[in-house]
Enzyme design. Structure first.
Site, PDB file in Angstrom:
ATOM      1  N   PHE A 146       0.872  -1.183   0.000  1.00  0.00           N
ATOM      2  CA  PHE A 146       0.000   0.000   0.000  1.00  0.00           C
ATOM      3  C   PHE A 146       0.902   1.225   0.000  1.00  0.00           C
ATOM      4  O   PHE A 146       1.632   1.467   0.956  1.00  0.00           O
ATOM      5  CB  PHE A 146      -0.950   0.055   1.206  1.00  0.00           C
ATOM      6  CG  PHE A 146      -1.929   1.192   1.050  1.00  0.00           C
ATOM      7  CD1 PHE A 146      -3.187   0.989   0.501  1.00  0.00           C
ATOM      8  CD2 PHE A 146      -1.566   2.488   1.392  1.00  0.00           C
ATOM      9  CE1 PHE A 146      -4.065   2.048   0.293  1.00  0.00           C
ATOM     10  CE2 PHE A 146      -2.436   3.555   1.192  1.00  0.00           C
ATOM     11  CZ  PHE A 146      -3.685   3.338   0.643  1.00  0.00           C
ATOM     12  N   ASP A 231       9.423   2.926   1.744  1.00  0.00           N
ATOM     13  CA  ASP A 231       8.250   3.744   2.054  1.00  0.00           C
ATOM     14  C   ASP A 231       7.997   3.626   3.558  1.00  0.00           C
ATOM     15  O   ASP A 231       7.449   2.635   4.030  1.00  0.00           O
ATOM     16  CB  ASP A 231       7.045   3.274   1.254  1.00  0.00           C
ATOM     17  CG  ASP A 231       5.810   4.143   1.529  1.00  0.00           C
ATOM     18  OD1 ASP A 231       5.881   5.014   2.417  1.00  0.00           O
ATOM     19  OD2 ASP A 231       4.781   3.933   0.866  1.00  0.00           O
ATOM     20  N   LYS A 260       2.622  11.190   7.184  1.00  0.00           N
ATOM     21  CA  LYS A 260       1.810  11.001   8.389  1.00  0.00           C
ATOM     22  C   LYS A 260       2.354  11.743   9.613  1.00  0.00           C
ATOM     23  O   LYS A 260       2.084  12.918   9.800  1.00  0.00           O
ATOM     24  CB  LYS A 260       1.634   9.506   8.679  1.00  0.00           C
ATOM     25  CG  LYS A 260       0.856   8.778   7.578  1.00  0.00           C
ATOM     26  CD  LYS A 260       0.364   7.439   8.049  1.00  0.00           C
ATOM     27  CE  LYS A 260      -0.089   6.526   6.914  1.00  0.00           C
ATOM     28  NZ  LYS A 260      -1.393   6.859   6.342  1.00  0.00           N
TER      29      LYS A 260
HETATM   30  N1  PMP Z   1       2.587   4.814   2.040  1.00  0.00           N
HETATM   31  C1  PMP Z   1       2.221   4.059   3.078  1.00  0.00           C
HETATM   32  C2  PMP Z   1       3.148   2.988   3.562  1.00  0.00           C
HETATM   33  C3  PMP Z   1       1.007   4.279   3.733  1.00  0.00           C
HETATM   34  O1  PMP Z   1       0.656   3.517   4.769  1.00  0.00           O
HETATM   35  C4  PMP Z   1       0.175   5.322   3.262  1.00  0.00           C
HETATM   36  C5  PMP Z   1      -1.155   5.641   3.929  1.00  0.00           C
HETATM   37  N2  PMP Z   1      -1.784   4.624   4.588  1.00  0.00           N
HETATM   38  C6  PMP Z   1       0.582   6.071   2.160  1.00  0.00           C
HETATM   39  C7  PMP Z   1       1.805   5.803   1.578  1.00  0.00           C
HETATM   40  C8  PMP Z   1      -0.267   7.172   1.590  1.00  0.00           C
HETATM   41  O2  PMP Z   1      -0.323   8.258   2.433  1.00  0.00           O
HETATM   42  P1  PMP Z   1      -1.433   9.401   2.232  1.00  0.00           P
HETATM   43  O3  PMP Z   1      -2.751   8.803   2.638  1.00  0.00           O
HETATM   44  O4  PMP Z   1      -1.007  10.517   3.118  1.00  0.00           O
HETATM   45  O5  PMP Z   1      -1.405   9.762   0.775  1.00  0.00           O
END
Ligand code: PMP
Length: 409
Positions: A146, A231, A260
């Protein structure tokens, strides 16, 4: 005429792209939130780790207030007094954990934008520095990933709900099983510019890879001249008991995406941090964002880096994480949960749908928890994820876990 399924509920003007728990929150402080009727809840989701420091951490709120009274937005057409200090602070915190200790920092807003930025930088670097034929760059990604919701990112998702209906898809990604280093190595060829992975798969239910996985991926990337892009939007900034989850395996990525918690639960702040020869390919005019690195974001982001700079919160995540792990293992031993996976102050719990009287789904467990004053959210059917603020007290963590045990019985 065809029937149009709109999913519209009579009472709402909101697009139906979420299925929230039935609670309307009004205020929050630390690990606690209060709904509009005055009921209090312990927040064990912490906005998917965006609230690692709890609701309205005093230092973060003070930084935001201070900046609100000075300057809120410039766009990157002009400089402002916190932009360079923010970049410096992030580089100082994260650089020693990366392949290059004095990295560049590219600020964006959301996690998905940080990932998009990393993909663009990796591709451009591949063409310019590695001589990959134009338009042919590939990036190896993992099943169960994700990384966000943009059209390019959902192009390499294997979750049908996230992907189906959004084509045509962006080409150039190769999916391999998560946790299997040899499958990943086989997928690398001369067109491969990067491997993009979550060091722990959060949305998938806190899936922790085998201990030899990330070191083997690092070694393969180094041997083949391929970028390792971690990530850490969800796993980073203290959650796993270290500043980056990659540290838990002694692995130094070339690029890392943060998001985040970088915004302290106050403003959206994300960034790509990494090798200067790679981020250096994004020259003026090639990439940008109106809001990336804005004064409010930098003020809060600087205060976040300051909170993490002593290492106390990372250590706290380890100590409390041991409590979390022990108590969840006991629930598995008592037959109340099918399985748990934990790392730091982060856990994925699988309910045992076959157990009479127990919750049949993650959603049902989340609803039972809500009725007992605990907020958590299901993911992928049978799983719920716990990610309490790193600032939660021992007493509140035990209280939440008492309530979890009660909800399972
Ligand atoms: N990368 C990871 C590992 C995530 O967990 C998330 C959000 N759950 C995102 C990217 C995307 O972040 P955003 O919702 O702020 O676009």
């Amino acid at each position: 005429m065809d029937t149009v399924v709109t999913g519209r509920s009579a009472a709402s003007s909101l697009a139906p792209n979420y299925h929230p728990l039935p609670v309307t929150l009004a205020t929050g402080e630390g690990s606690w939130v209060t709904d509009v009727d005055g009921h209090r809840y312990l927040d064990l989701l912490a906005a998917y780790s965006a609230l690692n420091f709890g609701h309205r951490h005093p230092a973060l709120v003070a930084a935001a207030h201070h900046q609100l009274d000075r300057l809120t937005l410039t766009s990157r057409a002009f400089g402002h007094e916190l932009l360079e200090p923010f970049a410096r602070a992030v580089a100082d915190l994260i650089g020693p954990l990366l392949a290059e200790p004095d990295p560049l920092v590219l600020p964006m807003n959301t996690g998905a934008e940080a990932v998009e930025t990393a993909i663009k930088a990796a591709r451009k670097w591949g063409y310019e520095a590695r001589g990959v034929p134009d338009g042919r760059a590939t990036i190896v990604v993992a099943e169960g990933n994700f990384h966000g919701r943009t059209t390019t990112i959902v192009s390499f998702s294997d979750d049908p709900d996230a992907r189906r209906g959004f084509g045509p898809y962006t080409p150039g990604f190769r999916l391999v099983p998560y946790g299997d280093a040899s499958a990943l190595v086989e997928a690398i060829d001369d067109t491969t510019v990067a491997v993009l992975l979550e060091p722990v798969q959060g949305e998938q239910g806190v899936v922790v890879p085998p201990d030899d996985y990330l070191p083997a991926v690092r070694a393969a990337c180094t041997a083949r001249g391929v970028l390792l892009v971690a990530d850490e939007v969800q796993s980073g900034l203290g959650r796993t008991g270290s500043t980056l989850a990659c540290e838990r395996w002694g692995v130094r990525p070339d690029l890392v995406t943060l998001g985040k918690a970088l915004g302290g639960g106050i403003v959206p702040v994300s960034a790509v941090v990494g090798r200067s020869d790679v981020l250096g390919v994004l020259t003026a005019g090639t990439h940008g964002s109106t809001f990336g690195g804005n004064p409010m974001a930098c003020a809060v982001g600087l205060a976040v880096v300051e909170l993490l700079s002593t290492g106390d919160l990372q250590r706290r995540a380890l100590t409390l994480g041991q409590v979390l792990r022990d108590r969840l293992d006991a629930l598995v031993a008592d037959g109340l949960l099918a399985r748990v996976r934990t790392i730091g102050l982060w856990a994925g719990l699988d309910v045992d749908a076959s157990r009479a009287g127990g919750p049949a789904t993650g959603r049902e467990l989340a609803e039972r928890l809500l009725a007992r004053g605990v907020l958590a959210k299901d993911t992928h059917g049978a799983t719920i994820r716990l990610a309490p603020p790193l600032t939660i007290t021992d007493q509140d963590l035990h209280l939440a876990l008492d309530r979890l045990a009660d909800a399972l019985r």
